[in-house]
Design an enzyme around this catalytic site. Sequence first.
Site, mmCIF file in Angstrom:
data_model
loop_
_atom_site.group_PDB
_atom_site.id
_atom_site.type_symbol
_atom_site.label_atom_id
_atom_site.label_comp_id
_atom_site.label_asym_id
_atom_site.label_seq_id
_atom_site.Cartn_x
_atom_site.Cartn_y
_atom_site.Cartn_z
ATOM 1 N N ASN A 26 1.120 -1.495 0.011
ATOM 2 C CA ASN A 26 0.030 0.327 -0.639
ATOM 3 C C ASN A 26 0.891 1.656 0.249
ATOM 4 O O ASN A 26 0.502 2.157 -0.060
ATOM 5 C CB ASN A 26 -1.063 0.564 0.800
ATOM 6 C CG ASN A 26 -1.839 -1.059 1.404
ATOM 7 O OD1 ASN A 26 -2.082 -1.426 -0.250
ATOM 8 N ND2 ASN A 26 -3.225 -0.973 1.816
ATOM 9 N N CYS A 119 -14.937 -3.616 -6.277
ATOM 10 C CA CYS A 119 -14.485 -4.340 -6.266
ATOM 11 C C CYS A 119 -15.242 -5.351 -4.891
ATOM 12 O O CYS A 119 -15.902 -5.579 -4.780
ATOM 13 C CB CYS A 119 -13.499 -3.824 -5.681
ATOM 14 S SG CYS A 119 -12.809 -4.123 -3.699
ATOM 15 N N ARG A 124 -16.462 0.199 -4.744
ATOM 16 C CA ARG A 124 -15.700 1.128 -4.798
ATOM 17 C C ARG A 124 -15.181 2.544 -4.905
ATOM 18 O O ARG A 124 -15.028 3.053 -5.867
ATOM 19 C CB ARG A 124 -14.272 0.520 -4.781
ATOM 20 C CG ARG A 124 -12.545 1.090 -3.954
ATOM 21 C CD ARG A 124 -12.628 -0.255 -3.123
ATOM 22 N NE ARG A 124 -10.890 -0.118 -2.308
ATOM 23 C CZ ARG A 124 -10.212 -0.988 -2.297
ATOM 24 N NH1 ARG A 124 -10.614 -1.695 -2.519
ATOM 25 N NH2 ARG A 124 -9.494 -0.944 -1.653
HETATM 26 C C1 UD1 Z 1 -6.954 1.980 0.447
HETATM 27 C C2 UD1 Z 1 -5.793 0.785 1.042
HETATM 28 C C3 UD1 Z 1 -6.197 -0.667 1.369
HETATM 29 C C4 UD1 Z 1 -6.910 -0.571 2.877
HETATM 30 C C5 UD1 Z 1 -7.865 1.087 2.923
HETATM 31 C C6 UD1 Z 1 -8.528 1.479 4.279
HETATM 32 C C7 UD1 Z 1 -4.144 1.233 -0.627
HETATM 33 C C8 UD1 Z 1 -3.675 0.460 -2.296
HETATM 34 N N1 UD1 Z 1 -4.942 -0.124 -0.402
HETATM 35 O O1 UD1 Z 1 -8.215 1.337 0.225
HETATM 36 O O2 UD1 Z 1 -5.902 -1.785 1.458
HETATM 37 O O3 UD1 Z 1 -7.914 -1.239 2.931
HETATM 38 O O4 UD1 Z 1 -7.243 1.769 2.412
HETATM 39 O O5 UD1 Z 1 -7.442 1.420 5.117
HETATM 40 O O6 UD1 Z 1 -3.876 1.452 0.100
HETATM 41 N N2 UD1 Z 1 -14.276 6.036 0.057
HETATM 42 C C9 UD1 Z 1 -16.261 6.234 -0.545
HETATM 43 N N3 UD1 Z 1 -14.808 7.577 -1.008
HETATM 44 C C10 UD1 Z 1 -13.919 7.263 -2.273
HETATM 45 C C11 UD1 Z 1 -13.455 7.107 -1.439
HETATM 46 C C12 UD1 Z 1 -13.549 5.970 -0.335
HETATM 47 O O7 UD1 Z 1 -16.788 6.216 -0.103
HETATM 48 O O8 UD1 Z 1 -13.869 8.179 -3.035
HETATM 49 C C13 UD1 Z 1 -14.962 4.572 0.949
HETATM 50 C C14 UD1 Z 1 -14.234 3.316 0.346
HETATM 51 O O9 UD1 Z 1 -15.984 3.319 -0.054
HETATM 52 C C15 UD1 Z 1 -14.383 2.893 2.238
HETATM 53 C C16 UD1 Z 1 -14.314 3.625 2.884
HETATM 54 O O10 UD1 Z 1 -13.950 5.685 2.311
HETATM 55 O O11 UD1 Z 1 -15.685 1.963 2.419
HETATM 56 C C17 UD1 Z 1 -11.739 3.818 2.876
HETATM 57 O O12 UD1 Z 1 -11.836 3.849 1.724
HETATM 58 P P1 UD1 Z 1 -10.723 4.351 1.410
HETATM 59 O O13 UD1 Z 1 -9.538 4.435 2.446
HETATM 60 O O14 UD1 Z 1 -9.982 5.338 -0.238
HETATM 61 O O15 UD1 Z 1 -10.094 3.186 1.152
HETATM 62 P P2 UD1 Z 1 -8.375 2.625 0.001
HETATM 63 O O16 UD1 Z 1 -7.707 3.984 -0.475
HETATM 64 O O17 UD1 Z 1 -9.032 2.041 -1.743
#
Ligand code: UD1
Length: 421
Positions: A26, A119, A124
């Site tokens: 990550n 996903c 996502r």
């Molecule tokens: C990153 C990690 C993943 C980890 C997650 C939470 C990487 C490559 N992946 O994923 O392994 O599980 O952090 O620690 O670093 N959300 C929205 N809108 C957005 C973005 C996110 O609603 O535009 C929501 C997502 O659906 C989820 C939550 O926010 O429910 C957390 O997501 P996020 O922190 O963005 O995770 P990732 O960056 O995708």
Amino acid sequence: MAEQQRIVIGGGKRLEGEIPIQGAKNSALPLLAATVLCSGESVLHNCPHLSDCDSACRILECLGCRCKREQNTVTVDSSVISCTDIPASLMREMRSSIIFLGSVLTRCGRCRMSFPGGCELGPRPIDFHLAALREMGAVIDERHGYLECTAPKGLNGARITLSFSSVGATENIMLAASLAEGTTEIHNAAREPEIVDLAEYINKCGGKISGAGESTIVIEGVKRLSSCEHRIMSDRIAAATYLCCGAITGGELILTGADHSGLRPVIAVLERMGCSIYTYGKSNVFINVRRPLTSPGTVRTNVHPGFPTDAQPPLMALTAVAGGTTVFVENIFENRFKHASELVRLGAHISVEGKVAVVIGVRSLSGAELVATDLRGGAALVTAGLAAEGTTKIAGLSHIDRGYENIEGVLRSVGADITRK
Ligand code: UD1
């Protein structure tokens, strides 16, 4: 290939020995995306051999960068970006490919990529990413499954408040803001250690980021970033997984090259269960389990420094054989208990309702044929298989290979009976 193969585990072997912890997936992914910002040759050490890292390199090559891997060092020459269009086939290989949007857009003024889509963990969404880039002046057209993004005059600094501390959105904004005109503030920013690693890399290249690791990050845009040599931080989720593997076999492991500050929330829960854990030096973690483990009570996943959602599945495997009842409350992803029904095939007592899973510890598990349906869920099945009586066979290895470097080789080196066939 990994699709047809299976991991085969003869359960019941006590793990003992030393595990060097791989570089963090990550962190590697946003760092590879960050090389797009640099006008030179970046050298990333400790880059794990993972299919997600290969996918990120393929995206870089598609953009016109030259990538070279020598063992765990990846060199990216991003002097020339000749293409700003990332085809759907590459976007689909890795859901977090959205991380390239900020860097390509800020460097080139345009970027076209297909929607990353949903996903295994549920929908996502990328709305935080898009809203933030729009606040910075990007024009984003969402049509026919594609994102057409332009910023002909470049991006501008903005004051962005995230409604949730999204890791990916925070990283994307940091990337975009590094070459934007003026200063960007991110409020309610994610505080994960990987954010700090990204800021360190960008700052080494001449960027001006302060506050990474805190909830307000300030990024002063610069005209140009040079390149640098950087060692990717260690993978705290791989470390957490191997701690669970050691614990479930009543074993004794030393994890080396494991940054223990990022592991604190996991260590605290394992200690509550009865594991003896000592951290020493800069990056060594010793775990020793001599007595039956008991439930840690309720485990709520949360943003850092809360209990990481990625460590929930392997911990659930461990609690399946710990005395008492454990309650998991999954606060980050909607659909993150798919491994539970597979663990039940091994004899675990787990019931799931919405974002809550209740695990009643059993005395023993018995080997079965399982399918991994997501990365960390797959790690949970491996963890459980190490303790299950008889043989456990796990299919769906492409998920596991996204995040664990040679998982069977690592576990075999500390005494597990595990092969890939
Ligand atoms: C990153 C990690 C993943 C980890 C997650 C939470 C990487 C490559 N992946 O994923 O392994 O599980 O952090 O620690 O670093 N959300 C929205 N809108 C957005 C973005 C996110 O609603 O535009 C929501 C997502 O659906 C989820 C939550 O926010 O429910 C957390 O997501 P996020 O922190 O963005 O995770 P990732 O960056 O995708």
